[in-house]
Structure formats: C-alpha cells, structure tokens
Design a protein around this motif. Structure first.
Motif, mmCIF file in Angstrom:
data_model
loop_
_atom_site.group_PDB
_atom_site.id
_atom_site.type_symbol
_atom_site.label_atom_id
_atom_site.label_comp_id
_atom_site.label_asym_id
_atom_site.label_seq_id
_atom_site.Cartn_x
_atom_site.Cartn_y
_atom_site.Cartn_z
ATOM 1 N N TYR A 1 11.107 -13.910 -10.582
ATOM 2 C CA TYR A 1 12.229 -14.287 -11.435
ATOM 3 C C TYR A 1 12.926 -13.027 -11.943
ATOM 4 N N CYS A 2 14.160 -13.189 -12.370
ATOM 5 C CA CYS A 2 14.910 -12.018 -12.824
ATOM 6 C C CYS A 2 14.584 -11.714 -14.279
ATOM 7 N N GLN A 3 14.717 -10.465 -14.633
ATOM 8 C CA GLN A 3 14.499 -10.046 -16.010
ATOM 9 C C GLN A 3 15.812 -10.228 -16.769
ATOM 10 N N GLY A 4 15.759 -10.946 -17.882
ATOM 11 C CA GLY A 4 16.977 -11.194 -18.649
ATOM 12 C C GLY A 4 17.731 -12.408 -18.127
ATOM 13 N N PRO B 1 14.385 -17.642 -14.400
ATOM 14 C CA PRO B 1 15.129 -18.110 -13.228
ATOM 15 C C PRO B 1 14.728 -17.383 -11.945
ATOM 16 N N LEU B 2 14.398 -18.148 -10.927
ATOM 17 C CA LEU B 2 13.975 -17.585 -9.644
ATOM 18 C C LEU B 2 15.121 -16.803 -9.001
ATOM 19 N N MET B 3 14.768 -15.651 -8.439
ATOM 20 C CA MET B 3 15.767 -14.778 -7.827
ATOM 21 C C MET B 3 15.372 -14.483 -6.383
ATOM 22 N N ASP C 1 21.793 -13.399 -13.240
ATOM 23 C CA ASP C 1 23.031 -12.805 -12.737
ATOM 24 C C ASP C 1 22.754 -12.322 -11.317
ATOM 25 N N PRO C 2 23.151 -13.075 -10.307
ATOM 26 C CA PRO C 2 22.848 -12.713 -8.919
ATOM 27 C C PRO C 2 23.456 -11.393 -8.464
ATOM 28 N N THR C 3 24.441 -10.868 -9.206
ATOM 29 C CA THR C 3 25.109 -9.627 -8.793
ATOM 30 C C THR C 3 24.468 -8.388 -9.392
ATOM 31 N N ASN C 4 23.745 -8.560 -10.493
ATOM 32 C CA ASN C 4 23.138 -7.402 -11.162
ATOM 33 C C ASN C 4 21.895 -7.862 -11.908
ATOM 34 N N TYR C 5 20.768 -7.645 -11.309
ATOM 35 C CA TYR C 5 19.526 -8.129 -11.905
ATOM 36 C C TYR C 5 18.382 -7.148 -11.619
ATOM 37 N N GLY C 6 17.275 -7.377 -12.298
ATOM 38 C CA GLY C 6 16.064 -6.603 -12.049
ATOM 39 C C GLY C 6 14.862 -7.519 -12.039
ATOM 40 N N ARG C 7 13.713 -6.954 -11.708
ATOM 41 C CA ARG C 7 12.465 -7.717 -11.711
ATOM 42 C C ARG C 7 11.448 -6.988 -12.591
ATOM 43 N N ASP C 8 10.659 -7.756 -13.330
ATOM 44 C CA ASP C 8 9.650 -7.170 -14.218
ATOM 45 C C ASP C 8 8.356 -6.899 -13.447
ATOM 46 N N HIS C 9 7.365 -6.358 -14.124
ATOM 47 C CA HIS C 9 6.067 -6.026 -13.517
ATOM 48 C C HIS C 9 5.289 -7.289 -13.168
ATOM 49 N N HIS C 10 4.573 -7.222 -12.048
ATOM 50 C CA HIS C 10 3.761 -8.376 -11.635
ATOM 51 C C HIS C 10 2.462 -7.883 -10.985
ATOM 52 N N MET D 1 17.092 -20.772 -5.867
ATOM 53 C CA MET D 1 17.705 -19.708 -6.675
ATOM 54 C C MET D 1 18.229 -20.274 -8.001
ATOM 55 N N GLY D 2 17.875 -19.602 -9.082
ATOM 56 C CA GLY D 2 18.351 -19.985 -10.404
ATOM 57 C C GLY D 2 17.498 -21.010 -11.104
#
Length: 487
Positions: A394-397, A116-118, A400-409, A91-92
């Motif tokens: 990986y997280c978009q942006g 960063p890997l989420m 932040d482990p508490t508030n994140y999103g993932r992009d298209h894959h 993570m991270g």
C-alpha cells in the motif's frame, strides 16, 4: 594362548602390501596438508589445533568467496522481483484487515486510516528459459535470469533501517556483534597474504539515503584483524597507507621490525592477544602498499570489459566502478567483498527514484555475473543482491498514483543470488496474492546466514567464539541451512 600372528603381540608387524598401501595414504595426507596449510612445512611448530585459525573449512565448500551487493535502504519487491497482478486489479482498494492482521507499523504510517493498494510503478515480464518474473526497471538483470536464484520469501523482525541492516550484517539487531565478513575471515582466513580477507566498498545513488556506519563491517569481539577494510575511491583507497615523503621502503621495513619486536615483548608480559592482531595489521598495511594500488588500477582492463560494465566503471566511487573492483578483488583472493549502494529508501516519489536507482545498478550487477562466468569464477563465487527488508503493498500517505512511496515491510521481501553452489534459474518461496505474507518456504535471516556459511564450507553451529561467558555464532541460537537453494 593366542598364536604368534596376534596383532597384540606384534603391533608393528606388517606385510609388504600393507606397508605400501599405508605409505600412499600418508603421502596423500601430507600433500593435502600442504595445500590446506601452506606454512605446514616451513619449519617451526603449528601453535594451534583450532581449525578456524588454520583456515580449514568444516567440509568441502561450494564457494570460495562472496560478493555481496547490498542495496541499502530496502528496494521494493513490487518493483523488482515479486510480480503481483492483484495489486493492479485492486488499485486504490484498502488492504483487507485479514491480510494485515494487526501487523506492527512504523511511525510513518501508523496514523493512517486507510491502506490503499498500489500497483507496481512499471511492468513485469518473464525472462529466460526459467521464465523468471523481473520488472522492466532491470533489463540487464533480466538477461541473466537463468543464472540467478530469486528468493521471494525472506523475512526479518526489524522494521526500521538501522536495526534491520545491522541484523542482516551481524546476525543481531543490537550493535557490537561481528559482521558476516568478519566471521568468514575468522573461520577461513585469507587466500592472499597481501590483501585483507574482508573488503568494503561504498557508493551512493540519487535517491533518499540512509546512513552507513563502520559497525556494519566491524569485527565486534573477534580479533580486530578480521574487521572489514573500507576502500575509498580516488588516489588513496586506504587512509594513511602510503609512507610520508622522505621515508624509503627499507626504512619503513626497519621501523616495522623494531615496533614488532617491542610489541612482542609487551605481548609476552601482558598475554594480550590483541597485540598479535596489531602486529598482523601493521604487516598487512606494509604489504598492501604494493598490492592495493595494483588491484585498484583498472587502466589495463580491456575495452570489452569497460563496455560490459558501462562507462561509469571508469568513474571512481560509482556502483559500476565498485562492481568491477569487486571482480578484481575476488580474482586476487579476497574472501568477502561487501558493496553498499545507498539511495533505496523510497517513502515518496518512488517511480522516479526507483528508475534512477535501477539505472545505477542494473547493468553493472549483471556485468559482474557475466564477467565472473566468462572467467570460470562464477561456480565458486557467490554473488548476492538485496536490501535489509521489503516495502508495503500500500502507499504511504494519501492515495496518489502519480507520486507515492512505500513504507517498510519486514514480513516478506526478495533478493537474488548467483553462482557459488546456488541453483540457477529458480524462484524460491512464495507470497500471497497481495505480496504481504509468506505462504510457502519462508527464509529467515538466520536461515540465510546458515546457508551462506554452508556454501562456504562452514557449519554455522560449529563456528563459535567464546565471549563474556558464552559461545556466540553468526546465527546465535537459530538458523537452518536451506538445502533446496543449493546444488
């Protein structure tokens, strides 16, 4: 000189045994013909030798119908069905360039210096005798683990929603091609003359929603009678289906007969085949006036079925209500039922939005499989659950482990299927430890389409339509049947 028993000299000479053996074959053929073509012996000539117009499959089908639970917006495989412990261990950390290998990115992450890997937002457990890995977001789907086949190696070329969902539904990223349901309607026709062969139902979750457009259930260059019919929630499932006040059923019948007569005259003059489709649509609308309200009325469903799908199934327009309606439509002979549930586009706030989306669909999706199974319908009904592509590991942006999103894959993502000749309780395909690239048994969208058509008794290379000087098909010029997915 040949003897008097020569077949050339006595082509009609048969003995008693030969006569009765051939007679039995003939009667069997007649009986089969009457089952495959109900109008065969109603008088008049059959005007076509095109098997697709007669609704005859190319070979024995494994499935008679498809219910496609499409999760529009692309749910993350890392929070659904592709368990990757490595993401939690690392993570991270930045995704190694050797894994990403310069893959094309969307405009939303192309400017990032780090990836960063989420890890998954929730835990995974193994379920059933098959030991399928399913996330804790889906406790009800987990209970049917031994009934479903999870495909973890689907991939596509499209990286943005509109071309990706269009590709999934029509076999092309460019609009204008016939949808999956339209191809099946063209190839197999309907099992119920009072209902369309292709029906669409939509619902919306609480998450970020991408748009849905009628091009996704369009008949494209096929006759318009093969277009999907969108059923709305509420008192009027189909707009303009009911007669105006003061018009009786007999008056409507007389009006349709007169309009049909004029249309037929016009068709003879112009040779426009679309006029025949228009006549067929008018007649279908007339029959649907009686059949649709009955099919859409769930008031007679027993309490145990309401409990199975959840209380939301009594609220028109919800995913649960549409799932129950899908079973009722399948029960009444609709060939292809497409559900779209919006809200899976989690570029941010993924943990909260995924939880809400899962609650919307988990119980009803599992209930549909169980309901079909207890009615003896699952073996010839193919149920599909999944979106248009996957999500990045990986997280978009910023991290932040508490508030994140993932992009298209698009390189690798997961769906599941059940019934309809699909092997139950198996996991097919494999991604690398990061869940980024496919390392075993890739399944392209064209392969997916070819396999679905095979399950329905259709050869994807033979079901074609000539348009603008070339022959088109759902799989275009590609696609292989994945036999390892089928029983």
């Amino acid at each position: 000189m040949k003897g008097s028993n020569s077949k050339e000299e006595n082509p009609l000479k048969v003995n008693r045994r030969h006569f009765f053996s051939q007679l039995s074959v003939g009667i069997g053929s007649i009986a089969l013909g009457s089952l495959l073509i109900p109008d065969l012996f109603k008088g008049g000539a059959i005007e076509t030798t095109d098997l697709s117009k007669l609704g005859i499959p190319h070979f024995a089908p494994k499935a008679k119908r498809i219910i496609y639970l499409f999760q529009a917006g692309a749910p993350s495989q890392f929070e659904t069905f592709d368990h990757k412990p490595t993401l939690r261990k690392r993570m991270g950390e930045d995704l190694p360039e050797s894994i990403r290998n310069g893959q094309r990115l969307t405009g939303m992450t192309s400017g990032q210096d780090k990836f960063p890997l989420m890890p998954p937002a929730i835990g995974f457990q193994q379920h059933g005798k098959s030991g399928q890995w399913i996330s804790d977001y889906f406790p009800h789907i987990a209970k049917i683990a031994d009934d479903i086949c999870i495909v973890k190696s689907l991939h596509t070329e499209a990286i943005n929603h509109d071309p990706a969902i269009t590709f999934f539904q029509t076999g092309s990223q460019i609009s204008g091609r016939p949808s999956m349901g339209s191809w099946l309607s063209y190839g197999l026709g309907s099992e119920n003359k009072n209902l369309p062969s292709f029906v669409v139902l939509t619902s919306r979750g609480k998450g970020n929603s991408q748009g849905l457009y009628s091009k996704l259930w369009s008949s494209g260059f096929l006759d318009s009678k093969h277009q999907g019919v969108l059923l709305r929630s509420g008192k009027d499932p189909v707009l303009y289906l009911n007669d105006p006040d003061g018009i009786t059923r007999s008056e409507k019948r007389h009006l349709l007969d007169q309009v049909s007569s004029l249309n037929k005259m016009h068709q003879v003059e112009t040779g426009d085949d679309e006029i025949e489709s228009r006549i067929a649509q008018y007649e279908m609308a007339y029959r649907m006036q009686m059949s649709v309200p009955d099919v859409m009325d769930i008031s007679k469903e027993p309490e145990d079925i309401i409990k199975l799908y959840g209380e939301d199934c009594q609220v028109p327009g919800t995913y649960a209500a549409n799932a129950l309606q899908a079973r009722r439509l399948a029960e009444n002979g609709v060939r292809f039922i497409q559900l779209y549930h919006q809200g899976w586009d989690q570029h941010g706030n993924l943990p909260n939005e995924m939880a809400g989306q899962a609650i919307d669909v988990d119980k009803a999706s599992a209930a549909l499989v169980l309901d079909l199974k207890q009615r003896g319908m699952l073996e010839d009904t193919l149920v599909i659950w999944g979106g248009e592509f996957g999500r990045t590991n990986y997280c978009q942006g910023k991290f932040d482990p508490t508030n994140y999103g993932r992009d298209h894959h698009p390189r690798a993502f997961s769906i599941w299927m059940a019934g309809g000749g699909v092997k139950p309780g198996i996991s097919y395909g494999e991604t690398d430890e990061f869940g980024y690239n496919i390392i075993k048994d890739p399944v392209h969208i064209n392969d997916f389409h070819a396999t679905l058509m095979y399950a329905m008794g259709l050869d994807h290379e033979q079901l074609t339509y000539k348009y603008q000087g070339r022959r088109f098909r759902l799989t275009d010029v590609a696609g292989n049947v994945i036999n390892d997915l089928l029983t």
